[in-house]
Design a protein around this motif. Structure first.
Motif, PDB file in Angstrom:
ATOM      1  N   LEU A  96     -48.413   8.953 -48.353  1.00 14.56           N
ATOM      2  CA  LEU A  96     -47.928   7.690 -47.781  1.00 14.56           C
ATOM      3  C   LEU A  96     -46.834   7.952 -46.754  1.00 14.56           C
ATOM      4  N   GLN A  97     -45.952   8.882 -47.039  1.00 10.89           N
ATOM      5  CA  GLN A  97     -44.881   9.198 -46.087  1.00 10.89           C
ATOM      6  C   GLN A  97     -45.449   9.701 -44.757  1.00 10.89           C
ATOM      7  N   THR A  98     -46.408  10.620 -44.861  1.00 11.62           N
ATOM      8  CA  THR A  98     -47.022  11.190 -43.650  1.00 11.62           C
ATOM      9  C   THR A  98     -47.759  10.124 -42.854  1.00 11.62           C
ATOM     10  N   LYS A  99     -48.547   9.297 -43.561  1.00 13.74           N
ATOM     11  CA  LYS A  99     -49.375   8.310 -42.851  1.00 13.74           C
ATOM     12  C   LYS A  99     -48.524   7.179 -42.252  1.00 13.74           C
ATOM     13  N   SER A 100     -47.477   6.763 -42.968  1.00 13.11           N
ATOM     14  CA  SER A 100     -46.632   5.692 -42.408  1.00 13.11           C
ATOM     15  C   SER A 100     -45.835   6.201 -41.206  1.00 13.11           C
ATOM     16  N   LYS A 101     -45.385   7.457 -41.275  1.00  9.44           N
ATOM     17  CA  LYS A 101     -44.657   8.054 -40.133  1.00  9.44           C
ATOM     18  C   LYS A 101     -45.577   8.167 -38.914  1.00  9.44           C
ATOM     19  N   LYS A 102     -46.802   8.643 -39.148  1.00  9.13           N
ATOM     20  CA  LYS A 102     -47.772   8.804 -38.052  1.00  9.13           C
ATOM     21  C   LYS A 102     -48.116   7.445 -37.453  1.00  9.13           C
ATOM     22  N   ALA A 103     -48.307   6.450 -38.324  1.00  6.92           N
ATOM     23  CA  ALA A 103     -48.642   5.103 -37.840  1.00  6.92           C
ATOM     24  C   ALA A 103     -47.499   4.537 -37.001  1.00  6.92           C
ATOM     25  N   LEU A 104     -46.265   4.715 -37.489  1.00  9.33           N
ATOM     26  CA  LEU A 104     -45.097   4.258 -36.720  1.00  9.33           C
ATOM     27  C   LEU A 104     -45.073   4.890 -35.335  1.00  9.33           C
ATOM     28  N   LYS A 105     -45.271   6.190 -35.289  1.00  9.72           N
ATOM     29  CA  LYS A 105     -45.234   6.892 -33.997  1.00  9.72           C
ATOM     30  C   LYS A 105     -46.363   6.425 -33.080  1.00  9.72           C
ATOM     31  N   ASN A 106     -47.566   6.284 -33.657  1.00 10.96           N
ATOM     32  CA  ASN A 106     -48.714   5.816 -32.864  1.00 10.96           C
ATOM     33  C   ASN A 106     -48.429   4.468 -32.217  1.00 10.96           C
ATOM     34  N   ILE A 107     -47.859   3.556 -33.020  1.00 14.96           N
ATOM     35  CA  ILE A 107     -47.606   2.193 -32.522  1.00 14.96           C
ATOM     36  C   ILE A 107     -46.432   2.205 -31.547  1.00 14.96           C
ATOM     37  N   LEU A 108     -45.364   2.933 -31.902  1.00 11.46           N
ATOM     38  CA  LEU A 108     -44.159   2.959 -31.055  1.00 11.46           C
ATOM     39  C   LEU A 108     -44.415   3.549 -29.679  1.00 11.46           C
ATOM     40  N   GLN A 109     -45.326   4.500 -29.606  1.00 15.51           N
ATOM     41  CA  GLN A 109     -45.605   5.107 -28.302  1.00 15.51           C
ATOM     42  C   GLN A 109     -46.222   4.120 -27.314  1.00 15.51           C
ATOM     43  N   LYS A 110     -46.791   3.028 -27.842  1.00  9.68           N
ATOM     44  CA  LYS A 110     -47.417   2.032 -26.960  1.00  9.68           C
ATOM     45  C   LYS A 110     -46.684   0.696 -26.952  1.00  9.68           C
ATOM     46  N   CYS A 111     -45.827   0.479 -27.943  1.00  4.05           N
ATOM     47  CA  CYS A 111     -45.249  -0.856 -28.125  1.00  4.05           C
ATOM     48  C   CYS A 111     -44.115  -1.127 -27.135  1.00  4.05           C
ATOM     49  N   VAL A 112     -44.315  -2.157 -26.298  1.00  2.00           N
ATOM     50  CA  VAL A 112     -43.233  -2.571 -25.385  1.00  2.00           C
ATOM     51  C   VAL A 112     -42.785  -3.999 -25.720  1.00  2.00           C
ATOM     52  N   HIS A 113     -43.161  -4.462 -26.904  1.00  2.74           N
ATOM     53  CA  HIS A 113     -42.750  -5.794 -27.358  1.00  2.74           C
ATOM     54  C   HIS A 113     -41.399  -5.633 -28.060  1.00  2.74           C
ATOM     55  N   LEU A 114     -40.340  -5.838 -27.289  1.00  3.24           N
ATOM     56  CA  LEU A 114     -38.993  -5.485 -27.752  1.00  3.24           C
ATOM     57  C   LEU A 114     -38.509  -6.255 -28.988  1.00  3.24           C
ATOM     58  N   PRO A 115     -38.804  -7.567 -29.118  1.00  6.92           N
ATOM     59  CA  PRO A 115     -38.319  -8.260 -30.328  1.00  6.92           C
ATOM     60  C   PRO A 115     -38.793  -7.601 -31.631  1.00  6.92           C
ATOM     61  N   ALA A 116     -40.002  -7.052 -31.612  1.00  3.24           N
ATOM     62  CA  ALA A 116     -40.521  -6.393 -32.825  1.00  3.24           C
ATOM     63  C   ALA A 116     -39.854  -5.042 -33.043  1.00  3.24           C
ATOM     64  N   LEU A 117     -39.387  -4.421 -31.962  1.00  2.00           N
ATOM     65  CA  LEU A 117     -38.749  -3.105 -32.083  1.00  2.00           C
ATOM     66  C   LEU A 117     -37.285  -3.207 -32.512  1.00  2.00           C
ATOM     67  N   GLU A 118     -36.680  -4.344 -32.179  1.00  2.00           N
ATOM     68  CA  GLU A 118     -35.233  -4.529 -32.398  1.00  2.00           C
ATOM     69  C   GLU A 118     -34.775  -4.151 -33.812  1.00  2.00           C
ATOM     70  N   PRO A 119     -35.452  -4.638 -34.895  1.00  2.00           N
ATOM     71  CA  PRO A 119     -34.955  -4.310 -36.241  1.00  2.00           C
ATOM     72  C   PRO A 119     -34.908  -2.803 -36.519  1.00  2.00           C
ATOM     73  N   LEU A 120     -35.796  -2.052 -35.875  1.00  2.85           N
ATOM     74  CA  LEU A 120     -35.843  -0.612 -36.135  1.00  2.85           C
ATOM     75  C   LEU A 120     -34.625   0.116 -35.583  1.00  2.85           C
ATOM     76  N   LEU A 121     -33.987  -0.472 -34.569  1.00  6.19           N
ATOM     77  CA  LEU A 121     -32.779   0.159 -34.008  1.00  6.19           C
ATOM     78  C   LEU A 121     -31.709   0.311 -35.080  1.00  6.19           C
ATOM     79  N   HIS A 122     -31.707  -0.623 -36.033  1.00 10.87           N
ATOM     80  CA  HIS A 122     -30.634  -0.643 -37.023  1.00 10.87           C
ATOM     81  C   HIS A 122     -30.971   0.162 -38.278  1.00 10.87           C
TER      82      HIS A 122
END
Length: 507
Positions: A395-421
């Motif tokens: 689960l750790q490996t797959k959730s990390k990979k999924a996060l990276k996959n999505i983050l590399q394409k995601c430019v929708h800033l409101p959804a990214l904001e919580p991750l900054l913290h």
């Protein structure tokens, strides 16, 4: 005197009959097994297999089968007692009742382990069982098919031995018989043969099994459908060619109605079949989409729980992985919403891992795909899975990979904001990277970034000089006037207060 002799023999037969019937009855209840074993029941039953009275032979075999079925110790005792050769010999000689009982013993021994199944093969049982498949009596065929399936299920070598004995064409004939229980067992045995390798599956296909299995997908009998869908998925999983052969039997769209079947095992096996076909090529996945398969599987994921849900989750991931268009088909069918619910609802790590993987496959294609995943509030959930203290490695490996996959394409800033913290440094780098891409070109986003506390958070990040993270922070800071950046930097308010204290007003 002769009457007295007859009475003695009658009494002896009556006692044997009573003994063996009582033992068979006692052996049907688990709480009696240990006592029977300790009383040396095996050595007492063995000679009764050779009894001159057929009912005593049959009942002795039934009792032995029940004992061997209970655990591997008793099954091994049957092997050590040299009982198997006698049973195999009798399979060819005796009546149908005995044949059923003997096949039951062979099945009960074979089921426990590859080693015990090999013992059954070594005593010549396969040829005798295959001959039983040609018997007129459907009960004998069923018992033989059941024993052959239990031998084949363990590994490819044992399954190949069953094939080499000539069982497959006869099992395919058995699924065409009118008796429902024989159809079920024969389909189950074919599934057990197919599962090990493409070559074994091909043998079953070459015997014409697919067409006959495909004809039964809408049969009202749930137990038969379970086995039919299992066999078809065990064929389809191995290769593109085999999956295409299953599809060419025109199972779509009819198969989709079975995703609503009241029987959970039918539903799960149908979802598994669709998954095994979808995984191979974009063309096969597209065929399923065109038949309405993605929408049907999304509903299935929404209506299911636990391991029943799993093949549906995997199928959506496989479809989305093939191409942008197919991933968009999953999004349009509300697949992201159901996968996000599964990620939150499920407690088993392996099911959460599958949902995380599937979401990553959807979100990795374009900013539009990533946004569809991000707005479903998936990113914080994925981060939560990744950071959980008791998380499994998968689960750790797959959730990390999924996060990276999505983050590399995601430019929708409101959804990214919580991750900054909340994100740890290895994830934070990707989050900040996406902000550094968007902010230089979007004045509205720059304003929101300040008011939401994002710019302040960026100043608090300690980045290695010269690192990619430091570069991203630099790019973001260059989007703002110097005094604004300074204002949100750590310690700036203290510095201001100090200046206030030190300031000497001109009176």
């Amino acid at each position: 005197m002769s009457r007295q002799v007859l009475q003695v023999f009658e009494q002896y037969q009556k006692s044997r009959t009573q003994f063996v019937q009582t033992v068979a009855e006692l052996a049907s209840r688990p709480q009696n097994i240990e006592t029977l074993q300790n009383a040396g029941v095996m050595s007492l039953l063995r000679p009764l297999l050779l009894d001159i009275v057929p009912t005593i032979q049959q009942t002795a075999a039934l009792a032995l089968g029940r004992l061997a079925n209970y655990n591997d110790d008793l099954a091994e005792a049957v092997v050590r007692g040299d009982i198997l050769p006698q049973l195999v010999y009798s399979l060819a000689e005796q009546n149908r009742f005995y044949k059923k009982a003997a096949a039951f013993v062979l099945r009960a021994v074979a089921k426990h382990s590859p080693q015990l199944a090999q013992s059954v093969v070594d005593c010549g049982a396969l040829d005798a069982l295959v001959i039983c498949l040609e018997e007129f009596d459907p009960g004998v065929k069923e018992s033989a098919a059941w024993a052959l399936g239990y031998i084949a299920r363990h590994n490819a070598e044992l399954a190949q031995a069953v094939v080499d004995a000539g069982a497959v064409p006869l099992l395919v004939l058995c699924i065409q018989e009118p008796e429902m229980s024989l159809k079920r067992i024969a389909a189950s045995a074919l599934s057990d043969i197919c599962k090990h390798s493409p070559e074994l599956a091909q043998t079953v296909v070459d015997a014409g099994a697919i067409a006959h299995l495909a004809q039964m997908i809408l049969n009202p009998d749930a137990k038969l459908k379970r086995q039919v869908f299992s066999a078809l998925s065990q064929i389809a999983k191995h290769s593109v060619d085999l999956a295409e052969m299953v599809v060419e039997a025109e199972i779509f769209p009819a198969v989709l109605t079975c995703l609503k079947d009241p029987d959970e095992y039918v539903k799960k096996n149908v979802a598994t079949l669709i998954r095994e076909i979808a995984k191979h090529t974009p063309e096969l996945a597209q065929l399923i989409v065109n038949a309405g398969g993605v929408a049907a599987v999304v509903d299935y994921v929404g209506e299911s729980k636990g391991n029943v849900r799993l093949p549906g989750i995997m199928m959506l991931g496989y479809v989305a992985a093939h191409s942008e268009n197919l991933a968009m088909a999953v999004i349009v069918s509300k697949g992201v919403v159901q996968l996000a619910i599964a990620l939150s609802e499920e407690h088993e790590d392996h099911i959460q891992a599958a949902a995380a993987w599937a979401l990553g496959q959807i979100g990795r294609h374009t900013p539009e795909h990533a946004k569809a995943v991000a707005v479903a509030n998936v990113l914080p959930k994925l981060l939560q899975c990744y950071l959980r203290a008791d998380v499994s490695e998968d689960l750790q490996t797959k959730s990390k990979k999924a996060l990276k996959n999505i983050l590399q394409k995601c430019v929708h800033l409101p959804a990214l904001e919580p991750l900054l913290h909340d994100a740890p440094p290895n994830i934070l780098k990707h989050v900040v990277g996406q902000f550094s891409k968007v902010l230089p070109h979007d004045s509205k986003a720059r304003r929101l970034f300040v008011t939401s506390g994002g710019l302040k958070k960026i100043q608090e990040i300690k980045a290695e000089p010269g690192s990619a993270l430091a570069e991203y922070i630099n790019t973001i800071n260059n989007c703002y006037p110097e005094e604004i950046v300074k204002y949100y930097s750590p310690g700036y308010s203290d510095a201001l207060l100090e200046r206030v204290e030190q300031y000497a007003p001109k009176v």
